[in-house]
Write a protein that holds these residues in place. Sequence first.
Motif, PDB file in Angstrom:
ATOM      1  N   ASP A  66      18.666 -20.639  61.040  1.00 29.97           N
ATOM      2  CA  ASP A  66      17.349 -20.052  61.266  1.00 29.97           C
ATOM      3  C   ASP A  66      16.979 -18.992  60.239  1.00 29.97           C
ATOM      4  O   ASP A  66      15.855 -18.466  60.281  1.00 29.97           O
ATOM      5  CB  ASP A  66      17.282 -19.428  62.662  1.00 29.97           C
ATOM      6  CG  ASP A  66      17.480 -20.444  63.771  1.00 29.97           C
ATOM      7  OD1 ASP A  66      16.993 -21.581  63.613  1.00 29.97           O
ATOM      8  OD2 ASP A  66      18.136 -20.115  64.770  1.00 29.97           O
ATOM      9  N   LEU A  67      17.903 -18.658  59.343  1.00 29.85           N
ATOM     10  CA  LEU A  67      17.614 -17.613  58.364  1.00 29.85           C
ATOM     11  C   LEU A  67      16.405 -18.004  57.518  1.00 29.85           C
ATOM     12  O   LEU A  67      16.314 -19.121  57.024  1.00 29.85           O
ATOM     13  CB  LEU A  67      18.822 -17.370  57.470  1.00 29.85           C
ATOM     14  CG  LEU A  67      20.072 -16.773  58.129  1.00 29.85           C
ATOM     15  CD1 LEU A  67      21.201 -16.662  57.112  1.00 29.85           C
ATOM     16  CD2 LEU A  67      19.778 -15.414  58.755  1.00 29.85           C
ATOM     17  N   LYS A  68      15.521 -17.056  57.334  1.00 25.69           N
ATOM     18  CA  LYS A  68      14.290 -17.306  56.594  1.00 25.69           C
ATOM     19  C   LYS A  68      14.286 -16.659  55.212  1.00 25.69           C
ATOM     20  O   LYS A  68      13.271 -16.702  54.501  1.00 25.69           O
ATOM     21  CB  LYS A  68      13.104 -16.821  57.420  1.00 25.69           C
ATOM     22  CG  LYS A  68      12.969 -17.617  58.725  1.00 25.69           C
ATOM     23  CD  LYS A  68      11.950 -17.039  59.663  1.00 25.69           C
ATOM     24  CE  LYS A  68      11.786 -17.950  60.886  1.00 25.69           C
ATOM     25  NZ  LYS A  68      13.036 -18.121  61.663  1.00 25.69           N
ATOM     26  N   CYS A  69      15.427 -16.073  54.838  1.00 27.66           N
ATOM     27  CA  CYS A  69      15.554 -15.435  53.528  1.00 27.66           C
ATOM     28  C   CYS A  69      17.032 -15.302  53.206  1.00 27.66           C
ATOM     29  O   CYS A  69      17.888 -15.455  54.085  1.00 27.66           O
ATOM     30  CB  CYS A  69      14.886 -14.056  53.537  1.00 27.66           C
ATOM     31  SG  CYS A  69      15.720 -12.856  54.598  1.00 27.66           S
ATOM     32  N   ALA A  74      17.208 -10.140  62.314  1.00 32.09           N
ATOM     33  CA  ALA A  74      15.841  -9.995  61.818  1.00 32.09           C
ATOM     34  C   ALA A  74      15.523 -11.029  60.744  1.00 32.09           C
ATOM     35  O   ALA A  74      14.392 -11.541  60.671  1.00 32.09           O
ATOM     36  CB  ALA A  74      15.630  -8.586  61.284  1.00 32.09           C
ATOM     37  N   ALA A  75      16.516 -11.336  59.908  1.00 34.28           N
ATOM     38  CA  ALA A  75      16.294 -12.331  58.851  1.00 34.28           C
ATOM     39  C   ALA A  75      16.061 -13.715  59.434  1.00 34.28           C
ATOM     40  O   ALA A  75      15.420 -14.564  58.807  1.00 34.28           O
ATOM     41  CB  ALA A  75      17.483 -12.354  57.901  1.00 34.28           C
ATOM     42  N   ALA A  76      16.576 -13.960  60.633  1.00 34.62           N
ATOM     43  CA  ALA A  76      16.335 -15.233  61.310  1.00 34.62           C
ATOM     44  C   ALA A  76      15.039 -15.217  62.112  1.00 34.62           C
ATOM     45  O   ALA A  76      14.498 -16.272  62.449  1.00 34.62           O
ATOM     46  CB  ALA A  76      17.507 -15.559  62.238  1.00 34.62           C
ATOM     47  N   ARG A  77      14.532 -14.046  62.382  1.00 36.16           N
ATOM     48  CA  ARG A  77      13.351 -13.904  63.251  1.00 36.16           C
ATOM     49  C   ARG A  77      12.042 -13.859  62.461  1.00 36.16           C
ATOM     50  O   ARG A  77      11.038 -14.458  62.872  1.00 36.16           O
ATOM     51  CB  ARG A  77      13.512 -12.622  64.072  1.00 36.16           C
ATOM     52  CG  ARG A  77      12.330 -12.252  64.958  1.00 36.16           C
ATOM     53  CD  ARG A  77      12.345 -12.979  66.282  1.00 36.16           C
ATOM     54  NE  ARG A  77      11.314 -12.457  67.181  1.00 36.16           N
ATOM     55  CZ  ARG A  77      11.544 -11.974  68.389  1.00 36.16           C
ATOM     56  NH1 ARG A  77      12.776 -11.951  68.873  1.00 36.16           N
ATOM     57  NH2 ARG A  77      10.564 -11.528  69.131  1.00 36.16           N
ATOM     58  N   PHE A  78      12.034 -13.146  61.330  1.00 35.59           N
ATOM     59  CA  PHE A  78      10.777 -12.824  60.665  1.00 35.59           C
ATOM     60  C   PHE A  78      10.646 -13.506  59.309  1.00 35.59           C
ATOM     61  O   PHE A  78      11.411 -13.244  58.386  1.00 35.59           O
ATOM     62  CB  PHE A  78      10.652 -11.315  60.469  1.00 35.59           C
ATOM     63  CG  PHE A  78      10.648 -10.527  61.747  1.00 35.59           C
ATOM     64  CD1 PHE A  78       9.566 -10.582  62.612  1.00 35.59           C
ATOM     65  CD2 PHE A  78      11.736  -9.745  62.099  1.00 35.59           C
ATOM     66  CE1 PHE A  78       9.556  -9.862  63.803  1.00 35.59           C
ATOM     67  CE2 PHE A  78      11.742  -9.017  63.276  1.00 35.59           C
ATOM     68  CZ  PHE A  78      10.649  -9.075  64.137  1.00 35.59           C
ATOM     69  N   ALA A  79       9.627 -14.349  59.180  1.00 33.77           N
ATOM     70  CA  ALA A  79       9.352 -14.989  57.896  1.00 33.77           C
ATOM     71  C   ALA A  79       8.868 -13.986  56.857  1.00 33.77           C
ATOM     72  O   ALA A  79       8.947 -14.243  55.651  1.00 33.77           O
ATOM     73  CB  ALA A  79       8.310 -16.086  58.077  1.00 33.77           C
ATOM     74  N   GLY A 111      12.190  -6.045  52.732  1.00 37.28           N
ATOM     75  CA  GLY A 111      13.626  -6.247  52.814  1.00 37.28           C
ATOM     76  C   GLY A 111      14.163  -5.497  54.012  1.00 37.28           C
ATOM     77  O   GLY A 111      13.457  -4.688  54.640  1.00 37.28           O
ATOM     78  N   ILE A 112      15.413  -5.758  54.345  1.00 37.94           N
ATOM     79  CA  ILE A 112      16.065  -5.029  55.436  1.00 37.94           C
ATOM     80  C   ILE A 112      17.526  -4.844  55.085  1.00 37.94           C
ATOM     81  O   ILE A 112      18.157  -5.740  54.508  1.00 37.94           O
ATOM     82  CB  ILE A 112      15.900  -5.754  56.791  1.00 37.94           C
ATOM     83  CG1 ILE A 112      16.485  -4.909  57.924  1.00 37.94           C
ATOM     84  CG2 ILE A 112      16.511  -7.159  56.768  1.00 37.94           C
ATOM     85  CD1 ILE A 112      16.118  -5.416  59.321  1.00 37.94           C
ATOM     86  N   THR A 113      18.043  -3.666  55.390  1.00 37.00           N
ATOM     87  CA  THR A 113      19.476  -3.426  55.276  1.00 37.00           C
ATOM     88  C   THR A 113      19.915  -2.630  56.492  1.00 37.00           C
ATOM     89  O   THR A 113      19.111  -1.922  57.106  1.00 37.00           O
ATOM     90  CB  THR A 113      19.834  -2.683  53.969  1.00 37.00           C
ATOM     91  OG1 THR A 113      21.259  -2.683  53.794  1.00 37.00           O
ATOM     92  CG2 THR A 113      19.334  -1.245  53.967  1.00 37.00           C
ATOM     93  N   GLY A 114      21.184  -2.776  56.859  1.00 37.89           N
ATOM     94  CA  GLY A 114      21.670  -2.076  58.041  1.00 37.89           C
ATOM     95  C   GLY A 114      23.176  -1.958  58.028  1.00 37.89           C
ATOM     96  O   GLY A 114      23.878  -2.712  57.331  1.00 37.89           O
ATOM     97  N   PHE A 115      23.680  -1.018  58.819  1.00 37.39           N
ATOM     98  CA  PHE A 115      25.080  -0.621  58.781  1.00 37.39           C
ATOM     99  C   PHE A 115      25.686  -0.694  60.180  1.00 37.39           C
ATOM    100  O   PHE A 115      25.080  -0.243  61.154  1.00 37.39           O
ATOM    101  CB  PHE A 115      25.198   0.808  58.244  1.00 37.39           C
ATOM    102  CG  PHE A 115      24.551   0.985  56.896  1.00 37.39           C
ATOM    103  CD1 PHE A 115      25.293   0.841  55.729  1.00 37.39           C
ATOM    104  CD2 PHE A 115      23.191   1.242  56.795  1.00 37.39           C
ATOM    105  CE1 PHE A 115      24.688   0.976  54.491  1.00 37.39           C
ATOM    106  CE2 PHE A 115      22.581   1.382  55.552  1.00 37.39           C
ATOM    107  CZ  PHE A 115      23.340   1.245  54.403  1.00 37.39           C
ATOM    108  N   CYS A 116      26.884  -1.267  60.289  1.00 35.63           N
ATOM    109  CA  CYS A 116      27.598  -1.375  61.572  1.00 35.63           C
ATOM    110  C   CYS A 116      26.710  -2.099  62.577  1.00 35.63           C
ATOM    111  O   CYS A 116      26.404  -3.269  62.380  1.00 35.63           O
ATOM    112  CB  CYS A 116      28.014   0.006  62.072  1.00 35.63           C
ATOM    113  SG  CYS A 116      29.000   0.970  60.914  1.00 35.63           S
TER     114      CYS A 116
END
Length: 303
Positions: A225-228, A184-189, A170-175
């Motif tokens: 392109d979102l993969k998730c 990243a969600a569009a880049r990495f399957a 998973g990934i989360t991020g701020f600002c």
Amino acid sequence: MTRLIRPEGPTPDDFHFSRRTLATAGLGGLFFMGYAPAGLAQDAKPVVTDTQGLVVEDVTLPAPDEFALPAYVARPEGDGPYPVVIVASEIFGVHDYIRDVCRRLAKAGYAAIAPAFFVRVEDPAPLPFSEMSRIQAIVGAASYEQVMGDISAAMDWASGQLWARGDRFGITGFCWGGKVVWQAAARFAAIDAGVAWYGRLAPSAEASPAQVSAGQPWPVDLAADLKCPVLGLYGEADQGIPLTSVEAMRAALARAGRTDSRIDVYDDAPHGFHADYRDSYRPADAADGWNKLLALFESRLKG
């Protein structure tokens, strides 16, 4: 009173700088110890998560450009394997707030990794508000390809650890890091879910052509392109991310048929409403967003 109202940092008129700093002891080695003074509220009482039952460490990862990339890692004690969450920081890099977010995730059963995206140039964390133009230059030097390469390096490194589930990311991020989540969600399957906290979705109306180009790819152009699934958490009163851009992103998701992704907007919440060391902190909205994050990650990463 300090107030950061824009993902890429404030303009000089946005707030007055307070030189007070809060330092914490006992964690780290590669990183600045404390809360970024450029964003710290004078009366801040940040959430502090202990390390009981956790393993925390500073590591270096081999990035694609052969840079030894520092990262902060927090995970539960034990063999695991644990799902992995990449934590993308604000413009201040890996300071105590970001490290605490990693520990909160570790307490919830995840291995959290926060790469130091900016330190090829300089660590922005210890710089004061009077150096904001310098902070912005440091952040601006972190290109899209470099940041995506750093995320790839973090996932590759985690996949080689016995305590990590190499099939659950998973990934989360701020600002600034919120925008990175969408990218990243569009880049990495390999990424199974993302949670973006008030990351810019489209260029501002005042952006120059050069700024528009430098910020590409913009999330509003990546919906198809979102993969998730991605959950966006945004504030109605965010002066740097207008609701028009939120609606544009919602429309892009709808056109792409991405019914598994959505944006939730918190009434009257400013930019940075999760950042408990800033005066923008809104405890109820931050807690609600965190619960939504945990619910999404539970459903997507722990199956």
